[in-house]
Write an enzyme that holds these catalytic residues in place. Structure first.
Site, PDB file in Angstrom:
ATOM      1  N   GLU A 199       0.839  -1.206   0.000  1.00 36.89           N
ATOM      2  CA  GLU A 199       0.000   0.000   0.000  1.00 36.89           C
ATOM      3  C   GLU A 199       0.873   1.255   0.000  1.00 36.89           C
ATOM      4  O   GLU A 199       0.560   2.234  -0.683  1.00 36.89           O
ATOM      5  CB  GLU A 199      -0.930   0.011   1.221  1.00 36.89           C
ATOM      6  N   GLU A 209      -5.065   5.243  -0.405  1.00 34.40           N
ATOM      7  CA  GLU A 209      -3.891   4.406  -0.097  1.00 34.40           C
ATOM      8  C   GLU A 209      -3.424   4.670   1.338  1.00 34.40           C
ATOM      9  O   GLU A 209      -2.953   3.757   2.028  1.00 34.40           O
ATOM     10  CB  GLU A 209      -2.760   4.632  -1.095  1.00 34.40           C
ATOM     11  N   TYR A 247      -3.729  -0.769  12.060  1.00 42.11           N
ATOM     12  CA  TYR A 247      -4.844  -1.147  12.942  1.00 42.11           C
ATOM     13  C   TYR A 247      -4.872  -2.672  13.169  1.00 42.11           C
ATOM     14  O   TYR A 247      -5.044  -3.141  14.292  1.00 42.11           O
ATOM     15  CB  TYR A 247      -6.134  -0.652  12.288  1.00 42.11           C
ATOM     16  N   GLU A 257      -1.792  -3.241  -8.848  1.00 49.66           N
ATOM     17  CA  GLU A 257      -3.118  -3.123  -8.239  1.00 49.66           C
ATOM     18  C   GLU A 257      -4.128  -4.089  -8.843  1.00 49.66           C
ATOM     19  O   GLU A 257      -5.102  -4.439  -8.194  1.00 49.66           O
ATOM     20  CB  GLU A 257      -3.643  -1.689  -8.399  1.00 49.66           C
ATOM     21  N   GLU A 301      -9.916  -0.597  -4.595  1.00 46.43           N
ATOM     22  CA  GLU A 301      -8.943  -0.964  -5.635  1.00 46.43           C
ATOM     23  C   GLU A 301      -9.611  -1.160  -6.981  1.00 46.43           C
ATOM     24  O   GLU A 301      -8.999  -0.899  -8.027  1.00 46.43           O
ATOM     25  CB  GLU A 301      -8.169  -2.230  -5.253  1.00 46.43           C
TER      26      GLU A 301
HETATM   27 FE    FE Z   1      -4.873   1.279  -4.956  1.00 43.99          FE
HETATM   28 MN    MN Z   2      -4.639   0.357  -1.877  1.00 45.11          MN
END
Ligand code: FE
Ligand code: MN
Length: 331
Positions: free
Chosen positions: A75, A106, A115, A179, A213
């Protein structure tokens, strides 16, 4: 003529109206409609299951660790690519507005793995080093870094046919391979856990990321297709073959990763099906940017597009099949 690239002399980046590319606006609005933050998702069940002796099988645990390890750093890699390499070459204001939205998303995705690490009590040194210590993860990241070298050269410009080809080549590396392919074995694995009602917090986070995404990917494909339409001289048979070869290499690396994360399969998920899914997804990506399909396999996981299309407010288990929107994602 001001195009989506090379418009610096004729386009004022501060004047967004009137718009030239309404699709960029549509993707921006879709991103806003999907807005979420990780803290909205309860990790209660996940924490109990993760910490309970025998709560998860060793294979399930490995699969979850591999995906947290890959996504936690991927990410940030994606966000850096956008902001440091792509943004400055896109001279159109509404396309830039979308890139800012994507960069924010992102950041939310990066936050998700912070988290997850915090709530599950994972060792950050382990998770955030997996992109170096796990060869099947490292190979994917190295591949993306290597095929996107041109745009990171500080002297790179998009002037001229050869440079526009280099730019599109690198965009295919970011949007279509990173991606669009490298995230998808992981999405299938983590959403199969969600379907089994196991690790539902992490599963739901991956569901929200998948939904974001799919918009990133749609924007990336529209961006690539627009550059090609505005610069038709770049679209030679040799160049198309180079792109197809890159995508096929990406598919091989993603299948290798799937075998490594899921060596024996877990209940409801066989490694062969995950690999078939990767091929199916790659064909969809190829078609979306005007290249020929390479694999011609059925989608082994039709439930993946159902999950991705579901409105955010609806929990997977509270939603009846009849409520799903029909049709595939708009890739
Ligand atoms: Fe992305
Ligand atoms: Mn992403």
């Amino acid at each position: 003529m001001a195009g989506i690239i090379n418009g610096a002399s004729t386009t004022d980046p501060n004047k967004i109206l009137p718009m030239k590319y309404p699709w960029a606006r549509t993707h921006y609005k879709k991103g806003v409609a999907n807005n979420w933050v990780p803290e909205e998702v309860s990790m209660q069940q996940d924490v109990e299951l993760w910490k309970k002796a025998g709560g998860l099988s060793e294979d399930e645990r490995r699969m979850i660790m591999w995906n947290l390890g890959f996504f936690s750093t991927a990410e940030s890699l994606t966000a850096n690519n956008l902001v440091l390499a792509i943004y400055r070459h896109i001279t159109n204001p509404e396309a830039r507005q979308y890139l800012l939205r994507q960069a924010y998303e992102e950041a939310v995705h990066t936050d998700t793995f912070i988290y997850s690490c915090d709530t599950l009590g994972l060792d950050p040194d382990e998770i955030y080093n997996m992109y170096l210590t796990i060869p099947s993860i490292k190979e994917k990241d190295d591949f993306v870094v290597n095929i996107t070298k041109s745009v990171f050269d500080p002297n790179f410009t998009t002037e001229g046919t050869e440079n526009i080809q280099k730019f599109v080549h690198d965009l295919v590396g970011f949007y279509v391979i990173m991606e669009g392919i490298f995230f998808y074995a992981g999405f299938a694995m983590m959403l199969s856990m969600l379907r089994k009602n196991r690790m539902v917090g992490v599963g739901e986070q991956f569901q929200f990321i998948l939904r974001d995404e799919s918009v990133h990917l749609a924007f990336g494909a529209d961006l690539i297709n627009t550059i090609v339409a505005e610069n038709p001289a770049i679209w030679t048979p040799e160049f198309k073959q180079t792109l197809v070869n890159n995508i096929k290499k990406g598919v091989e690396l993603e299948k290798k990763y799937a075998d490594d994360a899921l060596p024996r399969g877990v209940l409801g998920l066989a490694p062969a099906s995950v690999k078939q899914y990767v091929e199916h997804v790659a064909d969809r990506r190829l078609e979306r940017i005007g290249l020929e399909r390479q694999y011609h396999v059925d989608n082994p996981f039709p439930w993946m597009s159902e999950i991705a299309d579901m409105p955010k407010e609806k929990n997977f288990f509270e939603t009846r099949v009849t409520e799903y929107k029909t049709g595939e994602l708009d890739w």
